[in-house]
Design a protein around this motif. Structure first.
Motif, PDB file in Angstrom:
ATOM      1  N   ALA A   8      39.483  45.299  34.902  1.00 55.89           N
ATOM      2  CA  ALA A   8      40.448  44.245  35.254  1.00 55.89           C
ATOM      3  C   ALA A   8      39.951  43.469  36.464  1.00 55.89           C
ATOM      4  N   GLY A   9      39.411  44.183  37.449  1.00 54.63           N
ATOM      5  CA  GLY A   9      38.885  43.532  38.642  1.00 54.63           C
ATOM      6  C   GLY A   9      37.705  42.632  38.339  1.00 54.63           C
ATOM      7  N   LEU A  10      36.845  43.090  37.453  1.00 55.17           N
ATOM      8  CA  LEU A  10      35.682  42.294  37.073  1.00 55.17           C
ATOM      9  C   LEU A  10      36.117  41.002  36.389  1.00 55.17           C
ATOM     10  N   ASP A  11      37.128  41.086  35.543  1.00 58.70           N
ATOM     11  CA  ASP A  11      37.642  39.890  34.869  1.00 58.70           C
ATOM     12  C   ASP A  11      38.194  38.885  35.882  1.00 58.70           C
ATOM     13  N   VAL A  12      39.011  39.354  36.823  1.00 56.64           N
ATOM     14  CA  VAL A  12      39.596  38.457  37.819  1.00 56.64           C
ATOM     15  C   VAL A  12      38.507  37.891  38.723  1.00 56.64           C
ATOM     16  N   ARG A  13      37.600  38.740  39.149  1.00 56.85           N
ATOM     17  CA  ARG A  13      36.509  38.301  40.017  1.00 56.85           C
ATOM     18  C   ARG A  13      35.711  37.176  39.362  1.00 56.85           C
ATOM     19  N   ARG A  14      35.418  37.325  38.078  1.00 58.20           N
ATOM     20  CA  ARG A  14      34.677  36.287  37.356  1.00 58.20           C
ATOM     21  C   ARG A  14      35.493  35.002  37.234  1.00 58.20           C
ATOM     22  N   GLU A  15      36.791  35.132  36.960  1.00 55.56           N
ATOM     23  CA  GLU A  15      37.639  33.948  36.814  1.00 55.56           C
ATOM     24  C   GLU A  15      37.752  33.170  38.118  1.00 55.56           C
ATOM     25  N   VAL A  16      37.848  33.863  39.246  1.00 58.28           N
ATOM     26  CA  VAL A  16      38.045  33.201  40.531  1.00 58.28           C
ATOM     27  C   VAL A  16      36.735  32.709  41.122  1.00 58.28           C
ATOM     28  N   LEU A  17      35.704  33.546  41.100  1.00 56.46           N
ATOM     29  CA  LEU A  17      34.455  33.219  41.788  1.00 56.46           C
ATOM     30  C   LEU A  17      33.375  32.654  40.871  1.00 56.46           C
ATOM     31  N   GLY A  18      33.562  32.776  39.583  1.00 58.27           N
ATOM     32  CA  GLY A  18      32.582  32.281  38.633  1.00 58.27           C
ATOM     33  C   GLY A  18      31.653  33.374  38.149  1.00 58.27           C
ATOM     34  N   ASN A  19      31.363  33.356  36.870  1.00 52.77           N
ATOM     35  CA  ASN A  19      30.536  34.386  36.251  1.00 52.77           C
ATOM     36  C   ASN A  19      29.136  34.442  36.850  1.00 52.77           C
ATOM     37  N   ASP A  20      28.527  33.276  37.106  1.00 50.61           N
ATOM     38  CA  ASP A  20      27.159  33.263  37.653  1.00 50.61           C
ATOM     39  C   ASP A  20      27.095  33.976  38.994  1.00 50.61           C
ATOM     40  N   GLN A  38      29.433  47.318  45.371  1.00 50.28           N
ATOM     41  CA  GLN A  38      29.885  46.406  44.319  1.00 50.28           C
ATOM     42  C   GLN A  38      31.024  47.028  43.512  1.00 50.28           C
ATOM     43  N   GLU A  39      30.922  48.309  43.241  1.00 44.63           N
ATOM     44  CA  GLU A  39      31.999  49.000  42.518  1.00 44.63           C
ATOM     45  C   GLU A  39      33.280  49.012  43.336  1.00 44.63           C
ATOM     46  N   LEU A  40      33.157  49.278  44.630  1.00 47.79           N
ATOM     47  CA  LEU A  40      34.332  49.319  45.506  1.00 47.79           C
ATOM     48  C   LEU A  40      35.003  47.957  45.593  1.00 47.79           C
ATOM     49  N   VAL A  41      34.214  46.915  45.819  1.00 46.18           N
ATOM     50  CA  VAL A  41      34.766  45.565  45.916  1.00 46.18           C
ATOM     51  C   VAL A  41      35.468  45.190  44.607  1.00 46.18           C
ATOM     52  N   THR A  42      34.822  45.465  43.496  1.00 45.55           N
ATOM     53  CA  THR A  42      35.375  45.066  42.201  1.00 45.55           C
ATOM     54  C   THR A  42      36.624  45.868  41.862  1.00 45.55           C
ATOM     55  N   GLU A  43      36.564  47.178  42.046  1.00 51.50           N
ATOM     56  CA  GLU A  43      37.707  48.019  41.681  1.00 51.50           C
ATOM     57  C   GLU A  43      38.866  47.877  42.667  1.00 51.50           C
ATOM     58  N   TRP A  46      39.425  43.427  43.831  1.00 53.51           N
ATOM     59  CA  TRP A  46      39.771  42.575  42.689  1.00 53.51           C
ATOM     60  C   TRP A  46      40.665  43.277  41.674  1.00 53.51           C
ATOM     61  N   GLY A  47      40.393  44.549  41.393  1.00 55.79           N
ATOM     62  CA  GLY A  47      41.198  45.273  40.405  1.00 55.79           C
ATOM     63  C   GLY A  47      42.472  45.862  40.968  1.00 55.79           C
ATOM     64  N   GLY A  48      42.449  46.276  42.227  1.00 58.59           N
ATOM     65  CA  GLY A  48      43.614  46.904  42.825  1.00 58.59           C
ATOM     66  C   GLY A  48      44.540  45.946  43.539  1.00 58.59           C
ATOM     67  N   ILE A  49      44.007  44.858  44.084  1.00 55.60           N
ATOM     68  CA  ILE A  49      44.819  43.923  44.863  1.00 55.60           C
ATOM     69  C   ILE A  49      45.066  42.611  44.125  1.00 55.60           C
ATOM     70  N   TRP A  50      44.007  41.952  43.667  1.00 54.70           N
ATOM     71  CA  TRP A  50      44.174  40.641  43.030  1.00 54.70           C
ATOM     72  C   TRP A  50      44.921  40.712  41.703  1.00 54.70           C
ATOM     73  N   THR A  51      45.027  41.877  41.092  1.00 60.73           N
ATOM     74  CA  THR A  51      45.751  42.008  39.817  1.00 60.73           C
ATOM     75  C   THR A  51      47.210  42.385  40.012  1.00 60.73           C
ATOM     76  N   ARG A  52      47.638  42.637  41.255  1.00 53.82           N
ATOM     77  CA  ARG A  52      49.029  43.026  41.492  1.00 53.82           C
ATOM     78  C   ARG A  52      49.965  41.853  41.157  1.00 53.82           C
ATOM     79  N   PRO A  53      51.176  42.156  40.703  1.00 54.13           N
ATOM     80  CA  PRO A  53      52.104  41.095  40.299  1.00 54.13           C
ATOM     81  C   PRO A  53      52.851  40.408  41.439  1.00 54.13           C
ATOM     82  N   GLY A  54      52.811  40.905  42.670  1.00 47.03           N
ATOM     83  CA  GLY A  54      53.660  40.403  43.745  1.00 47.03           C
ATOM     84  C   GLY A  54      53.368  39.002  44.246  1.00 47.03           C
ATOM     85  N   LEU A  55      52.118  38.547  44.136  1.00 44.49           N
ATOM     86  CA  LEU A  55      51.735  37.213  44.595  1.00 44.49           C
ATOM     87  C   LEU A  55      50.924  36.518  43.506  1.00 44.49           C
ATOM     88  N   SER A  56      51.007  35.207  43.491  1.00 45.24           N
ATOM     89  CA  SER A  56      50.199  34.446  42.544  1.00 45.24           C
ATOM     90  C   SER A  56      48.760  34.382  43.050  1.00 45.24           C
TER      91      SER A  56
END
Length: 125
Positions: A8-20, A38-43, A46-56
């Motif tokens: 989930a974090g990898l998906d959000v990270r790519r959407e926000v920062l760009g796949n390249d 890289q695993e820590l940042v992504t999980e 991006w996966g633990g914070i940016w995917t939370r529902p509380g903020l857009s």
């Protein structure tokens, strides 16, 4: 590592920062030394914070810009200006975030953030 949160974090990270950008970061961090970060940042981020529902994503981008400005993290700030644009912020919104944060973290930080944001915005146009 939680594989579901990482994915989930990898998906959000790519959407926000760009796949390249994300692929370059993952490739640079693919050795034994860099991969855990890289695993820590992504999980976690991006996966633990940016995917939370509380903020857009828009709100998260605004907060991230202010925090990176306060911490004087220019490279990450510029990267997140690009992400903020993808998340619906306008140049005017970004300017207001910078002005607001400057009142709390100092004018030198605001001046530098303005310069960095201008570089990103001018490159976009």
């Amino acid at each position: 590592m939680d594989d579901e949160r990482y994915k989930a974090g990898l998906d959000v990270r790519r959407e926000v920062l760009g796949n390249d950008y994300v692929e370059r970061q993952l490739a640079r961090g693919s050795d034994a030394f860099g991969q855990p970060m890289q695993e820590l940042v992504t999980e976690l981020c991006w996966g633990g914070i940016w995917t939370r529902p509380g903020l857009s994503r828009r709100e998260r981008s605004m907060m991230t810009l202010a925090l990176l400005m306060a911490l004087n993290r220019g490279h990450e700030f510029k990267l997140h200006v690009q992400g903020a644009l993808k998340n619906g912020l306008t140049a005017d919104d970004i300017r207001e975030v910078i002005l607001h944060a400057a009142a709390y973290c100092g004018l030198p930080a605001g001046v530098e953030a303005t310069r960095l944001a201008r570089e990103v915005l001018e490159a976009k146009d």
